[in-house]
Design a protein around this motif. Structure first.
Motif, PDB file in Angstrom:
ATOM      1  N   GLU A   7       0.816  -1.202   0.000  1.00  0.00           N
ATOM      2  CA  GLU A   7       0.000   0.000   0.000  1.00  0.00           C
ATOM      3  C   GLU A   7       0.856   1.261   0.000  1.00  0.00           C
ATOM      4  N   ARG A 109      -5.570   2.116   4.906  1.00  0.00           N
ATOM      5  CA  ARG A 109      -5.483   0.859   4.155  1.00  0.00           C
ATOM      6  C   ARG A 109      -5.054  -0.295   5.050  1.00  0.00           C
ATOM      7  N   ARG A 113      -7.134  -3.785   5.755  1.00  0.00           N
ATOM      8  CA  ARG A 113      -6.598  -5.148   5.690  1.00  0.00           C
ATOM      9  C   ARG A 113      -6.888  -5.896   6.994  1.00  0.00           C
ATOM     10  N   TRP A 117      -9.129  -9.429   7.382  1.00  0.00           N
ATOM     11  CA  TRP A 117      -8.618 -10.634   8.026  1.00  0.00           C
ATOM     12  C   TRP A 117      -9.460 -11.012   9.241  1.00  0.00           C
ATOM     13  N   MET A 413      -1.079  -8.033   8.859  1.00  0.00           N
ATOM     14  CA  MET A 413      -1.294  -6.601   8.636  1.00  0.00           C
ATOM     15  C   MET A 413      -0.044  -5.901   8.122  1.00  0.00           C
TER      16      MET A 413
END
Length: 419
Positions: A7, A109, A113, A117, A413
Protein backbone atom coordinates in the motif's frame (compact mmCIF):
# COMPACT_ATOMS: atom_id res chain seq x y z
CA UNK A 1 11.43 2.31 11.50
CA UNK A 2 9.70 2.50 8.11
CA UNK A 3 7.85 -0.65 7.02
CA UNK A 4 7.36 -1.00 3.30
CA UNK A 5 4.04 -2.52 2.26
CA UNK A 6 2.34 -2.84 -1.10
CA UNK A 7 0.00 0.00 0.00
CA UNK A 8 2.80 2.44 0.86
CA UNK A 9 5.39 3.21 3.53
CA UNK A 10 4.23 2.81 7.11
CA UNK A 11 6.33 4.88 9.48
CA UNK A 12 6.03 2.40 12.34
CA UNK A 13 4.88 -1.10 13.22
CA UNK A 14 2.56 -2.44 15.90
CA UNK A 15 1.96 -0.84 19.29
CA UNK A 16 4.93 -1.03 21.67
CA UNK A 17 4.52 -2.16 25.30
CA UNK A 18 5.35 1.28 26.74
CA UNK A 19 2.63 2.94 24.65
CA UNK A 20 -0.26 0.97 26.12
CA UNK A 21 -2.68 2.57 28.59
CA UNK A 22 -4.01 0.60 31.55
CA UNK A 23 -7.74 1.37 31.21
CA UNK A 24 -8.47 -0.08 27.72
CA UNK A 25 -6.51 -3.30 28.36
CA UNK A 26 -7.99 -3.78 31.84
CA UNK A 27 -11.50 -3.21 30.43
CA UNK A 28 -10.87 -5.80 27.70
CA UNK A 29 -9.63 -8.32 30.26
CA UNK A 30 -12.73 -7.88 32.43
CA UNK A 31 -14.98 -7.83 29.34
CA UNK A 32 -13.73 -11.27 28.32
CA UNK A 33 -14.99 -12.71 31.60
CA UNK A 34 -18.44 -11.33 30.77
CA UNK A 35 -18.22 -12.72 27.24
CA UNK A 36 -17.31 -16.24 28.32
CA UNK A 37 -20.12 -16.20 30.91
CA UNK A 38 -22.59 -15.18 28.21
CA UNK A 39 -21.23 -17.60 25.61
CA UNK A 40 -21.38 -20.64 27.86
CA UNK A 41 -25.04 -20.04 28.79
CA UNK A 42 -26.38 -21.35 25.48
CA UNK A 43 -24.44 -24.59 25.97
CA UNK A 44 -27.00 -25.60 28.60
CA UNK A 45 -28.63 -27.38 25.68
CA UNK A 46 -30.76 -29.83 27.70
CA UNK A 47 -32.22 -27.18 30.02
CA UNK A 48 -35.82 -25.99 29.83
CA UNK A 49 -36.09 -22.58 28.18
CA UNK A 50 -38.65 -19.91 28.86
CA UNK A 51 -40.21 -17.47 26.42
CA UNK A 52 -37.01 -15.40 26.34
CA UNK A 53 -35.32 -18.34 24.61
CA UNK A 54 -31.84 -17.71 26.04
CA UNK A 55 -31.50 -18.17 29.78
CA UNK A 56 -32.91 -21.45 31.20
CA UNK A 57 -35.88 -21.29 33.56
CA UNK A 58 -35.22 -24.46 35.52
CA UNK A 59 -32.79 -25.24 38.32
CA UNK A 60 -32.32 -24.43 41.99
CA UNK A 61 -32.67 -21.07 43.71
CA UNK A 62 -28.95 -20.57 43.12
CA UNK A 63 -29.43 -21.17 39.39
CA UNK A 64 -32.24 -18.61 39.37
CA UNK A 65 -30.02 -16.12 41.19
CA UNK A 66 -27.35 -16.57 38.51
CA UNK A 67 -29.93 -16.18 35.72
CA UNK A 68 -31.28 -13.01 37.35
CA UNK A 69 -27.79 -11.55 37.67
CA UNK A 70 -26.80 -12.48 34.12
CA UNK A 71 -29.88 -10.78 32.65
CA UNK A 72 -29.26 -7.55 34.57
CA UNK A 73 -25.47 -7.33 34.44
CA UNK A 74 -24.25 -9.19 31.33
CA UNK A 75 -26.79 -10.18 28.68
CA UNK A 76 -26.92 -7.51 25.94
CA UNK A 77 -24.54 -5.42 28.06
CA UNK A 78 -21.09 -6.90 27.39
CA UNK A 79 -21.16 -6.66 23.60
CA UNK A 80 -21.76 -2.87 23.58
CA UNK A 81 -18.64 -2.66 25.75
CA UNK A 82 -16.80 -4.75 23.16
CA UNK A 83 -18.00 -2.47 20.32
CA UNK A 84 -16.81 0.63 22.13
CA UNK A 85 -13.37 -0.81 22.87
CA UNK A 86 -13.06 -2.12 19.32
CA UNK A 87 -13.69 1.35 17.89
CA UNK A 88 -11.37 2.90 20.47
CA UNK A 89 -8.51 0.54 19.65
CA UNK A 90 -8.98 1.00 15.92
CA UNK A 91 -8.69 4.78 16.27
CA UNK A 92 -5.65 4.43 18.52
CA UNK A 93 -3.90 2.40 15.83
CA UNK A 94 -4.75 4.95 13.14
CA UNK A 95 -3.62 7.92 15.27
CA UNK A 96 -0.32 6.26 16.18
CA UNK A 97 0.45 5.70 12.51
CA UNK A 98 -0.43 9.22 11.41
CA UNK A 99 1.43 10.76 14.36
CA UNK A 100 4.54 8.87 13.23
CA UNK A 101 4.25 10.42 9.77
CA UNK A 102 2.36 7.73 7.87
CA UNK A 103 0.09 9.07 5.16
CA UNK A 104 -3.53 8.89 6.43
CA UNK A 105 -4.54 6.92 3.32
CA UNK A 106 -1.87 4.29 3.99
CA UNK A 107 -2.87 4.07 7.66
CA UNK A 108 -6.51 3.59 6.62
CA UNK A 109 -5.48 0.86 4.16
CA UNK A 110 -3.67 -1.13 6.83
CA UNK A 111 -6.81 -0.98 8.96
CA UNK A 112 -8.93 -2.19 6.05
CA UNK A 113 -6.60 -5.15 5.69
CA UNK A 114 -7.02 -5.83 9.39
CA UNK A 115 -10.82 -5.73 9.04
CA UNK A 116 -10.80 -8.17 6.14
CA UNK A 117 -8.62 -10.63 8.03
CA UNK A 118 -10.88 -10.34 11.07
CA UNK A 119 -13.83 -11.37 8.89
CA UNK A 120 -11.89 -14.45 7.73
CA UNK A 121 -10.86 -15.31 11.31
CA UNK A 122 -14.39 -14.79 12.57
CA UNK A 123 -16.05 -17.05 10.00
CA UNK A 124 -13.45 -19.75 10.61
CA UNK A 125 -14.05 -19.51 14.35
CA UNK A 126 -17.82 -19.66 13.86
CA UNK A 127 -17.63 -22.73 11.64
CA UNK A 128 -15.20 -24.71 13.76
CA UNK A 129 -16.33 -23.85 17.29
CA UNK A 130 -18.85 -21.09 18.04
CA UNK A 131 -21.54 -19.67 15.78
CA UNK A 132 -22.03 -16.53 17.85
CA UNK A 133 -18.63 -15.19 16.84
CA UNK A 134 -18.34 -11.41 17.00
CA UNK A 135 -14.91 -11.01 15.38
CA UNK A 136 -16.29 -11.19 11.84
CA UNK A 137 -19.27 -9.05 12.85
CA UNK A 138 -17.00 -6.24 14.06
CA UNK A 139 -14.70 -6.82 11.12
CA UNK A 140 -17.56 -5.75 8.84
CA UNK A 141 -18.43 -2.78 11.05
CA UNK A 142 -14.80 -1.64 11.24
CA UNK A 143 -14.42 -1.98 7.47
CA UNK A 144 -17.44 0.21 6.71
CA UNK A 145 -17.07 2.71 9.54
CA UNK A 146 -13.33 3.00 9.01
CA UNK A 147 -13.90 3.95 5.39
CA UNK A 148 -16.58 6.44 6.40
CA UNK A 149 -15.15 8.12 9.48
CA UNK A 150 -11.46 7.57 10.21
CA UNK A 151 -10.41 10.49 8.03
CA UNK A 152 -13.49 12.63 8.68
CA UNK A 153 -13.58 15.64 10.97
CA UNK A 154 -15.05 15.96 14.45
CA UNK A 155 -18.21 17.62 13.26
CA UNK A 156 -19.17 14.78 10.92
CA UNK A 157 -18.46 12.18 13.59
CA UNK A 158 -20.55 14.03 16.19
CA UNK A 159 -23.46 14.42 13.80
CA UNK A 160 -23.48 10.74 12.95
CA UNK A 161 -23.40 9.78 16.62
CA UNK A 162 -26.59 11.75 17.15
CA UNK A 163 -28.09 10.27 13.98
CA UNK A 164 -27.24 6.83 15.42
CA UNK A 165 -29.10 7.69 18.63
CA UNK A 166 -32.13 8.74 16.61
CA UNK A 167 -32.00 5.55 14.53
CA UNK A 168 -31.85 3.36 17.63
CA UNK A 169 -34.92 5.08 19.06
CA UNK A 170 -36.74 4.91 15.72
CA UNK A 171 -35.83 1.38 14.59
CA UNK A 172 -35.64 -0.42 17.94
CA UNK A 173 -37.99 1.47 20.22
CA UNK A 174 -40.39 2.78 17.56
CA UNK A 175 -42.33 -0.45 16.94
CA UNK A 176 -42.62 -1.17 20.66
CA UNK A 177 -43.84 2.37 21.33
CA UNK A 178 -46.36 2.04 18.52
CA UNK A 179 -47.63 -1.21 20.05
CA UNK A 180 -47.89 0.54 23.43
CA UNK A 181 -50.01 3.34 21.95
CA UNK A 182 -52.29 0.76 20.32
CA UNK A 183 -52.63 -1.13 23.60
CA UNK A 184 -50.92 -4.19 22.11
CA UNK A 185 -47.62 -4.17 24.00
CA UNK A 186 -48.38 -7.53 25.61
CA UNK A 187 -48.59 -9.21 22.19
CA UNK A 188 -45.54 -7.43 20.74
CA UNK A 189 -43.02 -10.20 20.08
CA UNK A 190 -43.18 -13.92 19.28
CA UNK A 191 -42.86 -16.40 22.11
CA UNK A 192 -43.34 -19.26 19.64
CA UNK A 193 -40.12 -18.57 17.74
CA UNK A 194 -37.30 -21.09 17.96
CA UNK A 195 -35.01 -20.37 20.92
CA UNK A 196 -31.94 -18.43 19.85
CA UNK A 197 -29.50 -20.96 21.31
CA UNK A 198 -30.45 -23.49 18.61
CA UNK A 199 -28.66 -21.38 16.00
CA UNK A 200 -25.44 -22.31 17.81
CA UNK A 201 -26.18 -26.07 17.46
CA UNK A 202 -24.81 -27.09 20.88
CA UNK A 203 -27.44 -29.86 21.04
CA UNK A 204 -26.31 -31.47 17.75
CA UNK A 205 -24.36 -34.69 18.30
CA UNK A 206 -22.77 -34.76 14.84
CA UNK A 207 -19.92 -32.26 14.50
CA UNK A 208 -20.31 -31.85 10.72
CA UNK A 209 -24.04 -31.14 11.03
CA UNK A 210 -23.36 -28.70 13.85
CA UNK A 211 -20.61 -27.05 11.79
CA UNK A 212 -23.05 -26.53 8.91
CA UNK A 213 -25.50 -24.83 11.25
CA UNK A 214 -22.74 -22.72 12.77
CA UNK A 215 -21.51 -21.65 9.34
CA UNK A 216 -25.00 -20.52 8.31
CA UNK A 217 -25.37 -18.62 11.57
CA UNK A 218 -21.91 -17.11 11.20
CA UNK A 219 -22.66 -15.95 7.66
CA UNK A 220 -25.94 -14.42 8.82
CA UNK A 221 -24.34 -12.62 11.78
CA UNK A 222 -21.46 -11.33 9.65
CA UNK A 223 -23.14 -10.36 6.39
CA UNK A 224 -26.77 -9.71 7.41
CA UNK A 225 -26.82 -8.69 11.07
CA UNK A 226 -23.79 -6.41 10.76
CA UNK A 227 -25.20 -4.35 7.84
CA UNK A 228 -28.57 -4.17 9.61
CA UNK A 229 -26.74 -2.89 12.69
CA UNK A 230 -25.25 -0.11 10.59
CA UNK A 231 -28.65 0.85 9.19
CA UNK A 232 -30.38 0.61 12.58
CA UNK A 233 -27.93 2.82 14.47
CA UNK A 234 -26.31 -0.03 16.38
CA UNK A 235 -22.89 1.29 15.43
CA UNK A 236 -23.19 4.19 17.86
CA UNK A 237 -20.89 2.53 20.42
CA UNK A 238 -18.30 2.01 17.71
CA UNK A 239 -18.46 5.71 16.77
CA UNK A 240 -18.32 6.75 20.41
CA UNK A 241 -15.12 4.71 20.63
CA UNK A 242 -13.75 6.79 17.74
CA UNK A 243 -14.79 10.02 19.46
CA UNK A 244 -13.37 9.03 22.85
CA UNK A 245 -10.05 7.84 21.43
CA UNK A 246 -9.53 11.17 19.66
CA UNK A 247 -9.74 12.83 23.06
CA UNK A 248 -7.54 10.21 24.77
CA UNK A 249 -10.12 9.83 27.52
CA UNK A 250 -9.05 6.32 28.52
CA UNK A 251 -5.34 7.15 28.27
CA UNK A 252 -5.80 10.27 30.42
CA UNK A 253 -8.76 9.50 32.72
CA UNK A 254 -7.56 11.97 35.34
CA UNK A 255 -8.38 14.84 33.01
CA UNK A 256 -11.92 13.59 32.42
CA UNK A 257 -13.02 12.39 35.86
CA UNK A 258 -16.28 14.36 35.92
CA UNK A 259 -17.39 12.93 32.56
CA UNK A 260 -16.33 9.43 33.57
CA UNK A 261 -18.12 9.57 36.93
CA UNK A 262 -21.34 10.80 35.32
CA UNK A 263 -21.13 8.14 32.62
CA UNK A 264 -20.41 5.36 35.11
CA UNK A 265 -23.25 6.23 37.48
CA UNK A 266 -25.91 7.03 34.89
CA UNK A 267 -24.86 4.33 32.42
CA UNK A 268 -24.86 1.47 34.91
CA UNK A 269 -28.05 2.68 36.61
CA UNK A 270 -29.94 2.99 33.32
CA UNK A 271 -28.57 -0.35 32.09
CA UNK A 272 -29.48 -2.31 35.18
CA UNK A 273 -32.90 -0.70 35.64
CA UNK A 274 -33.69 -1.32 31.98
CA UNK A 275 -33.02 -5.05 32.45
CA UNK A 276 -34.81 -5.35 35.80
CA UNK A 277 -38.33 -6.00 34.41
CA UNK A 278 -37.02 -8.84 32.20
CA UNK A 279 -35.06 -10.34 35.09
CA UNK A 280 -38.07 -10.22 37.41
CA UNK A 281 -40.29 -11.74 34.74
CA UNK A 282 -37.75 -14.49 34.11
CA UNK A 283 -37.77 -15.69 37.73
CA UNK A 284 -41.55 -15.39 37.99
CA UNK A 285 -41.80 -12.36 40.27
CA UNK A 286 -43.27 -10.16 37.55
CA UNK A 287 -46.07 -11.73 35.50
CA UNK A 288 -46.26 -10.53 31.91
CA UNK A 289 -47.38 -12.16 28.63
CA UNK A 290 -44.93 -14.60 27.06
CA UNK A 291 -44.73 -12.56 23.85
CA UNK A 292 -43.55 -9.60 25.88
CA UNK A 293 -40.64 -11.66 27.28
CA UNK A 294 -39.64 -13.18 23.94
CA UNK A 295 -36.43 -12.36 22.10
CA UNK A 296 -38.34 -9.87 19.94
CA UNK A 297 -40.63 -8.68 22.75
CA UNK A 298 -40.84 -5.33 24.50
CA UNK A 299 -38.76 -6.34 27.53
CA UNK A 300 -35.92 -7.50 25.29
CA UNK A 301 -36.09 -4.26 23.29
CA UNK A 302 -35.81 -2.33 26.56
CA UNK A 303 -32.84 -4.44 27.64
CA UNK A 304 -31.16 -4.00 24.28
CA UNK A 305 -31.42 -0.21 24.20
CA UNK A 306 -30.37 0.30 27.81
CA UNK A 307 -27.53 -2.20 27.36
CA UNK A 308 -25.68 0.47 25.38
CA UNK A 309 -25.73 2.74 28.42
CA UNK A 310 -24.49 -0.07 30.65
CA UNK A 311 -21.59 -0.82 28.31
CA UNK A 312 -20.45 2.80 28.44
CA UNK A 313 -20.90 2.82 32.20
CA UNK A 314 -18.67 -0.22 32.60
CA UNK A 315 -15.91 1.38 30.50
CA UNK A 316 -16.09 4.58 32.54
CA UNK A 317 -15.96 2.66 35.84
CA UNK A 318 -12.85 0.75 34.73
CA UNK A 319 -11.19 4.01 33.59
CA UNK A 320 -11.83 5.57 37.00
CA UNK A 321 -10.37 2.53 38.71
CA UNK A 322 -7.33 2.66 36.42
CA UNK A 323 -6.76 6.31 37.33
CA UNK A 324 -7.07 5.56 41.04
CA UNK A 325 -4.74 2.58 40.72
CA UNK A 326 -1.99 4.36 38.83
CA UNK A 327 -1.99 7.40 41.14
CA UNK A 328 -1.90 5.53 44.46
CA UNK A 329 1.36 3.64 44.01
CA UNK A 330 2.09 -0.09 44.54
CA UNK A 331 -0.35 -2.05 46.69
CA UNK A 332 -1.80 -5.48 47.26
CA UNK A 333 -3.45 -7.00 44.22
CA UNK A 334 -0.91 -5.64 41.76
CA UNK A 335 -0.33 -9.12 40.32
CA UNK A 336 -4.05 -9.60 39.75
CA UNK A 337 -4.37 -6.28 37.92
CA UNK A 338 -1.33 -7.06 35.75
CA UNK A 339 -2.72 -10.53 34.99
CA UNK A 340 -6.17 -9.26 33.93
CA UNK A 341 -4.54 -6.49 31.91
CA UNK A 342 -2.41 -9.16 30.22
CA UNK A 343 -5.63 -10.77 29.01
CA UNK A 344 -6.75 -7.45 27.57
CA UNK A 345 -3.48 -7.10 25.67
CA UNK A 346 -4.11 -10.53 24.14
CA UNK A 347 -7.87 -10.27 23.83
CA UNK A 348 -8.12 -11.97 20.43
CA UNK A 349 -6.06 -14.98 21.56
CA UNK A 350 -8.01 -15.31 24.82
CA UNK A 351 -11.36 -14.93 23.06
CA UNK A 352 -10.53 -17.75 20.67
CA UNK A 353 -9.08 -19.83 23.51
CA UNK A 354 -12.39 -19.61 25.36
CA UNK A 355 -14.20 -21.46 22.56
CA UNK A 356 -11.39 -23.96 22.23
CA UNK A 357 -11.70 -24.74 25.94
CA UNK A 358 -15.47 -24.83 26.37
CA UNK A 359 -17.08 -25.87 23.05
CA UNK A 360 -15.61 -29.42 22.82
CA UNK A 361 -16.34 -30.00 26.50
CA UNK A 362 -19.91 -28.67 26.64
CA UNK A 363 -21.48 -29.34 23.23
CA UNK A 364 -23.28 -32.58 22.41
CA UNK A 365 -20.81 -33.24 19.57
CA UNK A 366 -18.02 -33.19 22.16
CA UNK A 367 -18.08 -34.48 25.72
CA UNK A 368 -21.63 -33.18 26.21
CA UNK A 369 -21.08 -31.77 29.71
CA UNK A 370 -23.56 -28.97 28.98
CA UNK A 371 -26.36 -31.50 29.46
CA UNK A 372 -25.38 -32.05 33.10
CA UNK A 373 -24.72 -28.48 34.26
CA UNK A 374 -27.06 -25.82 35.58
CA UNK A 375 -26.76 -22.05 35.41
CA UNK A 376 -24.69 -21.81 38.61
CA UNK A 377 -22.28 -24.63 37.79
CA UNK A 378 -21.97 -23.33 34.22
CA UNK A 379 -20.98 -19.92 35.61
CA UNK A 380 -18.26 -21.62 37.68
CA UNK A 381 -17.08 -23.47 34.59
CA UNK A 382 -16.95 -20.20 32.64
CA UNK A 383 -14.96 -18.56 35.44
CA UNK A 384 -12.51 -21.47 35.38
CA UNK A 385 -12.06 -21.10 31.60
CA UNK A 386 -11.39 -17.38 31.99
CA UNK A 387 -8.88 -18.03 34.79
CA UNK A 388 -7.00 -20.48 32.56
CA UNK A 389 -6.64 -17.73 29.94
CA UNK A 390 -5.59 -15.27 32.66
CA UNK A 391 -2.81 -17.64 33.72
CA UNK A 392 -1.70 -18.15 30.12
CA UNK A 393 -1.75 -14.43 29.31
CA UNK A 394 0.18 -13.60 32.48
CA UNK A 395 2.83 -16.19 31.60
CA UNK A 396 3.18 -14.61 28.14
CA UNK A 397 3.41 -11.17 29.75
CA UNK A 398 6.20 -12.32 32.02
CA UNK A 399 8.00 -13.78 29.01
CA UNK A 400 7.52 -10.58 26.99
CA UNK A 401 5.57 -12.35 24.25
CA UNK A 402 2.40 -11.40 22.39
CA UNK A 403 -0.59 -13.68 22.14
CA UNK A 404 -0.38 -16.13 19.22
CA UNK A 405 -3.44 -14.72 17.46
CA UNK A 406 -2.14 -11.15 17.86
CA UNK A 407 1.23 -12.19 16.42
CA UNK A 408 -0.41 -13.79 13.38
CA UNK A 409 -2.74 -10.82 12.82
CA UNK A 410 0.15 -8.34 13.01
CA UNK A 411 2.10 -10.42 10.52
CA UNK A 412 -0.88 -10.36 8.17
CA UNK A 413 -1.29 -6.60 8.64
CA UNK A 414 2.29 -5.39 8.52
CA UNK A 415 4.14 -8.16 6.71
CA UNK A 416 7.39 -9.89 7.60
CA UNK A 417 8.92 -6.87 9.36
CA UNK A 418 6.10 -6.25 11.82
CA UNK A 419 7.56 -4.48 14.83
Amino acid sequence: MTIATKEGPLRRGAVRPGERALAPDLARGIMLLGIVLSNTAFHLWAARRGPSGWQPVDGSWLDHAVQFTMIIVLDLRVYPLFAFLFGYGMTQLYLRQTAAGTDPRDAARILRRRSLWLIVIGLTHATLLMAGDIIGFYGVLSLVLGLAFLRRGERALTWWIWIGVALILLVSAGPALSALLRGELGTFGDAGADPGFKAYAPQEANWLTAAGTRLRTGLFVTFVAAPLTLVGGGSILFLLGFWTARRRILEEPGRHRTLLRLTAVLGIAVGWLGALPAALAHIGVLHVPDDMQSESGALTVLRDITGNAAGLGYVAAVALFAHWWTTRGPRRGATAVVAVTSVGKRSLSCYLAHSLLFAPVLAAWGLGLGEQLGSATMALFALAVWLVTVAGAYALERAGRRGPAEAVLRRLMYGRRAG
